[in-house]
Write an enzyme that holds these catalytic residues in place. Structure first.
Site, PDB file in Angstrom:
ATOM      1  N   ASP A  10       0.879  -1.154   0.000  1.00 19.60           N
ATOM      2  CA  ASP A  10       0.000   0.000   0.000  1.00 19.60           C
ATOM      3  C   ASP A  10       0.931   1.222   0.000  1.00 19.60           C
ATOM      4  OD1 ASP A  10      -2.237   1.701   0.483  1.00 19.60           O
ATOM      5  OD2 ASP A  10      -1.774   1.663   2.632  1.00 19.60           O
ATOM      6  N   LEU A  11       0.421   2.386  -0.339  1.00 16.10           N
ATOM      7  CA  LEU A  11       1.284   3.573  -0.383  1.00 16.10           C
ATOM      8  C   LEU A  11       1.125   4.445   0.865  1.00 16.10           C
ATOM      9  CD1 LEU A  11       3.167   5.485  -2.058  1.00 16.10           C
ATOM     10  CD2 LEU A  11       1.085   6.539  -2.921  1.00 16.10           C
ATOM     11  N   ASP A  12      -0.084   5.036   1.004  1.00 15.63           N
ATOM     12  CA  ASP A  12      -0.313   5.992   2.081  1.00 15.63           C
ATOM     13  C   ASP A  12      -0.236   5.293   3.439  1.00 15.63           C
ATOM     14  OD1 ASP A  12      -1.185   8.548   0.614  1.00 15.63           O
ATOM     15  OD2 ASP A  12      -2.426   7.017  -0.319  1.00 15.63           O
ATOM     16  N   THR A  18       0.989  10.267   4.260  1.00 16.43           N
ATOM     17  CA  THR A  18       0.117  11.317   3.717  1.00 16.43           C
ATOM     18  C   THR A  18      -1.220  11.380   4.459  1.00 16.43           C
ATOM     19  OG1 THR A  18      -0.541   9.700   2.116  1.00 16.43           O
ATOM     20  CG2 THR A  18       1.008  11.378   1.342  1.00 16.43           C
ATOM     21  N   LYS A  46      -8.500   5.566   6.144  1.00 19.69           N
ATOM     22  CA  LYS A  46      -7.246   5.013   5.620  1.00 19.69           C
ATOM     23  C   LYS A  46      -7.552   3.912   4.620  1.00 19.69           C
ATOM     24  CE  LYS A  46      -4.191   6.281   9.375  1.00 19.69           C
ATOM     25  NZ  LYS A  46      -3.343   5.837  10.490  1.00 19.69           N
ATOM     26  N   GLY A  47      -7.047   4.068   3.415  1.00 18.57           N
ATOM     27  CA  GLY A  47      -7.256   3.062   2.379  1.00 18.57           C
ATOM     28  C   GLY A  47      -8.604   3.168   1.682  1.00 18.57           C
ATOM     29  N   VAL A  48      -9.423   4.105   2.130  1.00 15.28           N
ATOM     30  CA  VAL A  48     -10.783   4.256   1.578  1.00 15.28           C
ATOM     31  C   VAL A  48     -10.746   5.255   0.416  1.00 15.28           C
ATOM     32  CG1 VAL A  48     -13.112   5.023   2.171  1.00 15.28           C
ATOM     33  CG2 VAL A  48     -11.799   3.647   3.797  1.00 15.28           C
ATOM     34  N   ARG A  50     -11.611   8.115  -2.534  1.00 19.21           N
ATOM     35  CA  ARG A  50     -12.023   9.516  -2.362  1.00 19.21           C
ATOM     36  C   ARG A  50     -13.538   9.636  -2.205  1.00 19.21           C
ATOM     37  NH1 ARG A  50      -9.725  13.172  -6.983  1.00 19.21           N
ATOM     38  NH2 ARG A  50      -7.944  11.830  -6.541  1.00 19.21           N
ATOM     39  N   SER A 115      -2.454   0.586  -4.375  1.00 20.76           N
ATOM     40  CA  SER A 115      -2.948   1.758  -3.633  1.00 20.76           C
ATOM     41  C   SER A 115      -4.302   2.204  -4.162  1.00 20.76           C
ATOM     42  CB  SER A 115      -1.949   2.910  -3.790  1.00 20.76           C
ATOM     43  OG  SER A 115      -2.524   4.126  -3.376  1.00 20.76           O
ATOM     44  N   ALA A 116      -5.138   2.711  -3.247  1.00 17.42           N
ATOM     45  CA  ALA A 116      -6.444   3.240  -3.654  1.00 17.42           C
ATOM     46  C   ALA A 116      -6.317   4.638  -4.240  1.00 17.42           C
ATOM     47  CB  ALA A 116      -7.369   3.290  -2.441  1.00 17.42           C
ATOM     48  N   SER A 117      -5.157   5.263  -4.074  1.00 15.25           N
ATOM     49  CA  SER A 117      -5.012   6.679  -4.451  1.00 15.25           C
ATOM     50  C   SER A 117      -4.855   6.873  -5.951  1.00 15.25           C
ATOM     51  CB  SER A 117      -3.800   7.280  -3.750  1.00 15.25           C
ATOM     52  OG  SER A 117      -3.622   8.606  -4.189  1.00 15.25           O
ATOM     53  N   LYS A 118      -5.555   7.886  -6.460  1.00 12.81           N
ATOM     54  CA  LYS A 118      -5.391   8.267  -7.865  1.00 12.81           C
ATOM     55  C   LYS A 118      -4.135   9.112  -8.031  1.00 12.81           C
ATOM     56  CE  LYS A 118     -10.135   7.729  -9.161  1.00 12.81           C
ATOM     57  NZ  LYS A 118     -11.419   8.254  -9.514  1.00 12.81           N
ATOM     58  N   ASN A 119      -3.524   9.503  -6.918  1.00 16.38           N
ATOM     59  CA  ASN A 119      -2.307  10.319  -6.944  1.00 16.38           C
ATOM     60  C   ASN A 119      -1.054   9.489  -6.667  1.00 16.38           C
ATOM     61  OD1 ASN A 119      -3.597  12.978  -7.277  1.00 16.38           O
ATOM     62  ND2 ASN A 119      -4.476  12.539  -5.271  1.00 16.38           N
ATOM     63  N   LYS A 146     -10.917  -0.877  -1.909  1.00 18.10           N
ATOM     64  CA  LYS A 146     -10.719  -1.698  -0.708  1.00 18.10           C
ATOM     65  C   LYS A 146     -11.907  -1.480   0.220  1.00 18.10           C
ATOM     66  CE  LYS A 146      -5.732  -0.835  -0.981  1.00 18.10           C
ATOM     67  NZ  LYS A 146      -4.558  -0.165  -0.387  1.00 18.10           N
ATOM     68  N   GLU A 170       0.179  -3.188   4.695  1.00 16.37           N
ATOM     69  CA  GLU A 170      -0.984  -2.287   4.782  1.00 16.37           C
ATOM     70  C   GLU A 170      -1.083  -1.603   6.136  1.00 16.37           C
ATOM     71  OE1 GLU A 170      -3.657  -0.802   3.914  1.00 16.37           O
ATOM     72  OE2 GLU A 170      -3.923  -1.452   1.874  1.00 16.37           O
ATOM     73  N   ASP A 171      -1.487  -0.334   6.138  1.00 20.36           N
ATOM     74  CA  ASP A 171      -1.710   0.347   7.420  1.00 20.36           C
ATOM     75  C   ASP A 171      -3.195   0.520   7.717  1.00 20.36           C
ATOM     76  OD1 ASP A 171      -2.155   2.293   5.390  1.00 20.36           O
ATOM     77  OD2 ASP A 171      -2.092   3.832   6.952  1.00 20.36           O
TER      78      ASP A 171
HETATM   79  C1  G6P Z   1      -5.373   6.105   0.079  1.00 26.24           C
HETATM   80  C2  G6P Z   1      -5.588   6.838   1.383  1.00 26.24           C
HETATM   81  C3  G6P Z   1      -7.022   7.298   1.514  1.00 26.24           C
HETATM   82  C4  G6P Z   1      -7.442   8.065   0.272  1.00 26.24           C
HETATM   83  C5  G6P Z   1      -7.313   7.181  -0.955  1.00 26.24           C
HETATM   84  C6  G6P Z   1      -7.694   7.899  -2.238  1.00 26.24           C
HETATM   85  O1  G6P Z   1      -5.804   4.815   0.172  1.00 26.24           O
HETATM   86  O2  G6P Z   1      -5.266   6.006   2.486  1.00 26.24           O
HETATM   87  O3  G6P Z   1      -7.127   8.107   2.662  1.00 26.24           O
HETATM   88  O4  G6P Z   1      -8.771   8.536   0.367  1.00 26.24           O
HETATM   89  O5  G6P Z   1      -5.948   6.740  -1.053  1.00 26.24           O
HETATM   90  O6  G6P Z   1      -6.723   8.882  -2.489  1.00 26.24           O
HETATM   91  P1  G6P Z   1      -6.826   9.962  -3.639  1.00 26.24           P
HETATM   92  O7  G6P Z   1      -5.426  10.537  -3.691  1.00 26.24           O
HETATM   93  O8  G6P Z   1      -7.198   9.249  -4.907  1.00 26.24           O
HETATM   94  O9  G6P Z   1      -7.854  10.943  -3.229  1.00 26.24           O
HETATM   95 MG    MG Z   2      -2.735   3.136   3.595  1.00 26.73          MG
END
Ligand code: G6P
Ligand code: MG
Length: 221
Positions: A10-12, A18, A46-48, A50, A115-119, A146, A170-171
């Site tokens: 996982d990233l964040d 972050t 966390k991990g959820v 946007r 990672s769930a993040s688009k960033n 997730k 994973e955190d």
């Molecule tokens: C990670 C973080 C979440 C965040 C998700 C989406 O999993 O733990 O807190 O909401 O990514 O991130 P994003 O950068 O796409 O908004």
């Molecule tokens: Mg995380």
């Protein structure tokens, strides 16, 4: 016991911290909407994804938004978050992570991101670690967030390795559930009282070597 063939990160909260940037960015939106939102509430995000995070906030404050206002809040939250990550540098990689990735890279154990993040790619680029990841799966490539297993299954698929040979780091509670739903073992990074459903827990990657992880992997059989 199956040999360990891949580590999926996982990233964040695992590679970089972050979570506080996400918290501050959501807090600004929550304040605008007069929703009480605390650091403890942030644990659930966390991990959820946007959209799921905003839905969580709205439920917390019993607030309903039009689809347009919903989109607008997500957009503004992300703009705020991007200003935080623009200031990140390689010094923001969490302690022990660069050394552990380097050791894995020299070994036969393969490396993927889930990672769930688009960033995610933007963040990895800022901290200079993108080149370690053979497969990068992020929020842009999956439909089900997730705790659905998609992000980790896609990572394993990209590496062409069966889930039973992959170990997830994973955190987040949702992320550990996602790993289990994918048929993978998960090491929780953080507090063992919060991550008590993980197969093992480490506070951080400090002093963590491949030998440490191989021992943990063996103990999971
Ligand atoms: C990670 C973080 C979440 C965040 C998700 C989406 O999993 O733990 O807190 O909401 O990514 O991130 P994003 O950068 O796409 O908004
Ligand atoms: Mg995380």
């Amino acid at each position: 016991m199956n040999p360990l063939q891949a580590c999926i990160f996982d990233l964040d909260g695992v590679i970089v911290d972050t979570a506080h940037f996400h918290y501050l960015s959501w807090k600004a939106i929550a304040d605008e909407l007069h929703i009480p939102f605390t650091i403890a509430d942030n644990e659930h995000l966390k991990g959820v994804s946007r959209a799921d995070s905003l839905n969580f906030l709205l439920k917390l404050g019993d607030v309903t938004l039009s689809p347009e206002a919903f989109e607008d809040c997500m957009k503004r939250k992300n703009e705020q978050f991007l200003t935080f990550i623009a200031g990140m540098t390689p010094a923001d990689a969490l302690n022990g992570i660069p050394e552990f990735l380097e050791e894995l890279k020299q070994s036969a154990v393969r490396i993927a991101l889930g990672s769930a993040s688009k960033n995610a790619v933007l963040i990895l680029d800022r901290i200079g670690l993108t080149h370690y990841f053979e497969v990068l799966i992020d929020g842009n490539q999956i439909k089900n967030a997730k705790p659905a297993p998609d992000v980790f299954l896609k990572g394993a698929e990209g590496l062409e390795i069966l889930p039973a040979y992959c170990l997830v780091f994973e955190d987040g509670i949702a992320g550990i559930e996602a790993a289990h739903n994918a048929g993978m073992k998960a090491v929780g990074i953080g507090d063992k009282n919060i991550l008590n459903m993980a197969d093992a827990v480490m506070p951080t990657f400090e002093q963590c070597t491949l030998a440490t992880i191989q021992n943990i992997w063996q103990s999971m059989s």
